[in-house]
Scaffold this motif. Sequence first.
Motif, PDB file in Angstrom:
ATOM      1  N   HIS A   1       0.989  -0.846  -0.231  1.00  0.00           N
ATOM      2  CA  HIS A   1       0.080   0.157   0.190  1.00  0.00           C
ATOM      3  C   HIS A   1       0.895   1.654  -0.036  1.00  0.00           C
ATOM      4  O   HIS A   1       1.434   1.798   0.977  1.00  0.00           O
TER       5      HIS A   1
ATOM      6  N   VAL B   1      -0.475   1.346   9.951  1.00  0.00           N
ATOM      7  CA  VAL B   1       1.365   2.378   9.852  1.00  0.00           C
ATOM      8  C   VAL B   1       1.267   3.508  11.506  1.00  0.00           C
ATOM      9  O   VAL B   1       1.683   3.201  12.180  1.00  0.00           O
TER      10      VAL B   1
ATOM     11  N   ALA C   1       0.328   4.221   2.433  1.00  0.00           N
ATOM     12  CA  ALA C   1       0.753   3.982   3.857  1.00  0.00           C
ATOM     13  C   ALA C   1       2.003   3.553   4.454  1.00  0.00           C
ATOM     14  O   ALA C   1       2.556   4.514   4.977  1.00  0.00           O
TER      15      ALA C   1
ATOM     16  N   GLU D   1      -3.683   2.622   6.172  1.00  0.00           N
ATOM     17  CA  GLU D   1      -2.483   3.786   6.649  1.00  0.00           C
ATOM     18  C   GLU D   1      -2.799   4.047   8.187  1.00  0.00           C
ATOM     19  O   GLU D   1      -2.270   4.044   8.790  1.00  0.00           O
TER      20      GLU D   1
END
Length: 383
Positions: free
Chosen positions: A12, A79, A15, A76
Amino acid sequence: MTDLRFPRPPRHDAAEALRGEVRAFLADALASRRPVSRAESWNGFDRDFSRRLGQQGWLGMTWPKRYGGHERSAFERYVVVEETLAAGAPVAAHWIADRQSGPSLLKYGTEAQKEVILPGIAAGETVFCIGMSEPGSGSDLAATRTRAVPVDGGWRVTGTKLWTTGAHHADYMILFCRTSGGVESRQAGTSQLLVDLKATDGITIRPIIDLAGQHHFNEVHFEDAFIPADALIGSEGAGWEQVMSELAFERSGPERFLSSMQLLIELIGVLQGADSEAAQLAIGRLTAHLITLRRLSRGVATMLEAGENPNTHAAIVKDLGATFEQEIADIARTLVDTAPGNTATSDFLAVLGHNLVNAPSFSLRGGTREILRGIIARGLGVR
């Protein structure tokens, strides 16, 4: 037996781009935070830090913008959670609300509950606790005895919740209780209520001091407390299904294997330059376990992003993760020949002392091993 697989998390780019931004923010925000304070990340209560995260747009990240969210991905959000915990940030003021209370309200709450509550969570202003465990039944939620009796305009609640983290700071609690039937009914007849702890009479919060002499846990007593009808979350009698969905959020994230991260960092620092094959083997094994747990946890994030129910997968991550977290302190003691203690001057010894007195609780929070393994057995079709 059911074939259980953890999906491969996709790469991703958004992210990973966010990761650098979060690290830069944390390097500044936590510059003066000592290692032993970083080890207290879960229990570090700092409203100002949580507000700063909210201002960054890093709370309520996946929620719709009309409720104060930011419509970003589960990856995201992963993270931000991973980086804040790995850095030892004080997350207690927003932790429960952002991780499970907010998502639960988003899924089951009324429109009014969403409009009133969710923007405050996303801003880092509103603090939640969860009312699940009880005296005599612990993590066996189906044995809940706290009862809400229907009355004109709402319910009267009587009972006690135990090990309630942060209740003395919290603005609200999501209360799991029995609205019909008895203990013999087990999962049936249970419901969830949104309790305003600052504006409800008949609630007493008493501290529980842990082995480290700290006050994080509480007993919360309800004595004929009136809860209005519009505080019902979801459907009356559907509490069990709802609370299992909520616990999937609690059990699956990187918090389930990063509680001893600061100790691992300090241990590696102490062993730098040591000519010890035992140390190399131990650090290598711990690192391999950490990478594996991270892979499994990101697989659960993939399921959440796809709208799937990861209840069994999350229980596996939580069970394995708690074992990993508890092992680190014991391994550290075998590799470094010195006595731990809170009065120790070195950062390593201070963090080791902190972990030794807190590690026993790692396998209690979010469900004991016995409860988790029962969930896993049912998920695999062997119980």
